[in-house]
Design a protein around this motif. Structure first.
Motif, PDB file in Angstrom:
ATOM      1  N   LEU A   4      11.875   2.640  27.465  1.00 44.75           N
ATOM      2  CA  LEU A   4      13.223   2.199  27.838  1.00 44.75           C
ATOM      3  C   LEU A   4      13.575   2.655  29.247  1.00 44.75           C
ATOM      4  O   LEU A   4      14.179   1.910  30.033  1.00 44.75           O
ATOM      5  CB  LEU A   4      14.247   2.742  26.835  1.00 44.75           C
ATOM      6  N   GLY A   5      13.193   3.900  29.575  1.00 45.01           N
ATOM      7  CA  GLY A   5      13.453   4.408  30.919  1.00 45.01           C
ATOM      8  C   GLY A   5      12.709   3.617  31.979  1.00 45.01           C
ATOM      9  O   GLY A   5      13.274   3.272  33.026  1.00 45.01           O
ATOM     10  N   TYR A   8      14.350   0.203  32.371  1.00 41.49           N
ATOM     11  CA  TYR A   8      15.628   0.299  33.080  1.00 41.49           C
ATOM     12  C   TYR A   8      15.409   0.545  34.566  1.00 41.49           C
ATOM     13  O   TYR A   8      16.037  -0.105  35.418  1.00 41.49           O
ATOM     14  CB  TYR A   8      16.461   1.422  32.464  1.00 41.49           C
ATOM     15  N   LEU A   9      14.510   1.472  34.886  1.00 37.95           N
ATOM     16  CA  LEU A   9      14.233   1.770  36.290  1.00 37.95           C
ATOM     17  C   LEU A   9      13.580   0.584  36.978  1.00 37.95           C
ATOM     18  O   LEU A   9      13.854   0.308  38.156  1.00 37.95           O
ATOM     19  CB  LEU A   9      13.345   3.011  36.394  1.00 37.95           C
ATOM     20  N   ALA A  11      14.074  -2.548  36.210  1.00 38.22           N
ATOM     21  CA  ALA A  11      15.126  -3.542  36.433  1.00 38.22           C
ATOM     22  C   ALA A  11      15.986  -3.172  37.635  1.00 38.22           C
ATOM     23  O   ALA A  11      16.355  -4.033  38.447  1.00 38.22           O
ATOM     24  CB  ALA A  11      15.988  -3.665  35.179  1.00 38.22           C
ATOM     25  N   LEU A  12      16.313  -1.871  37.772  1.00 32.50           N
ATOM     26  CA  LEU A  12      17.088  -1.439  38.935  1.00 32.50           C
ATOM     27  C   LEU A  12      16.297  -1.636  40.225  1.00 32.50           C
ATOM     28  O   LEU A  12      16.864  -2.046  41.252  1.00 32.50           O
ATOM     29  CB  LEU A  12      17.467   0.041  38.784  1.00 32.50           C
TER      30      LEU A  12
END
Length: 263
Positions: A4-5, A8-9, A11-12
């Protein structure tokens, strides 16, 4: 959590990278031509500055309103309500979260209409419904995110030793002094935890603003408009960096206070 991390990273990272691209005005296709034109347009246009300050003001306003409402409710639940009543109240607070976000937002749109429930209740006092706009957005978002403030504060108050309050009373402190010197400092980390939810969720919201905001715009609406009708993904990514940066600065400021260490 690791996957998940990473997602998320990633995607950022994709968000920040695409912010430096442009969109061909003729074909509408994204051009991977590295430049800072989107950021120049964003910071040079006064409209976007106004939208940014309005969004920040709404997020802060929602956080303060929820904190003022949540604290007395949580205090009663933690210090005065019986065990059975606490369970019932917790369920009552969680129940609105089971309902659809859109249902709750459209319910407030109906109540805030000029001929809606709010206007009918205020009419005997010579007042009108606030209608749609920034005020309606504050009311709706405050209602939507209130449980996220109540529950952390309730958990923090539940861990507050009764002996500290009794000691403050024995030393001659009145209720206000006990609250200021004993209760609030002990529960402050829980208030900060709740504010992270209310502030960040309000800062990035765009659906409620579309429903009850009227002509008022927030950053989420600008991102939505550029992703949809305008089909300008690079500029949408550029605008989306503003709430991300604000959230990071807020978390950094909170971390500096040491409140997160006591959660």
């Amino acid at each position: 959590m690791l996957w998940l991390g990473l997602a998320y990273l990633a995607a950022l990272a994709a968000l920040f990278v695409s912010a430096f691209w442009t969109t061909d005005s003729f074909t509408g296709e994204t051009v991977r031509d590295w430049n800072v034109d989107n950021f120049v347009s964003l910071f040079s246009d006064g409209v976007y500055r106004s939208i940014t300050f309005r969004t920040l003001g709404v997020a802060v306003g929602v956080t303060l309103i929820d904190a003022l409402i949540a604290f007395p409710m949580a205090y009663y639940m933690a210090r005065y309500a019986s065990v059975r009543a606490q369970r019932i109240l917790v369920i009552a607070i969680l129940t609105p979260l089971w309902a659809s976000y859109l249902v709750k937002a459209y319910a407030w749109r109906t109540m805030l209409a000029p001929n809606g429930l709010i206007g009918w209740l205020l009419h005997p006092f010579g007042l009108d419904s606030p209608g749609y706009g920034v005020t309606a957005t504050l009311i709706t978002l405050s209602y939507l995110w209130l449980p996220y403030m109540i529950l952390p504060v309730y958990a923090g108050l539940g861990q507050l030793p009764q002996s500290l309050i009794e000691a403050s009373t024995d030393l001659g402190a009145r209720g206000c002094r006990t609250f200021r010197s004993v209760i609030f400092p002990m529960v402050f980390p829980s208030v900060i935890a709740g504010s992270i939810f209310t502030f960040s969720l309000s800062l990035g919201d765009y659906i409620a603003v579309q429903i009850v905001g009227g002509t008022s715009q927030m950053l989420g609406n600008v991102v939505y408009a550029n992703v949809g009708a305008a089909n300008n993904l690079p500029f949408a990514a550029t605008v989306a960096t503003i709430p991300v940066v604000i959230i990071l600065l807020y978390l950094f400021a909170v971390r500096r206070t040491g409140a997160l260490d006591n959660l």
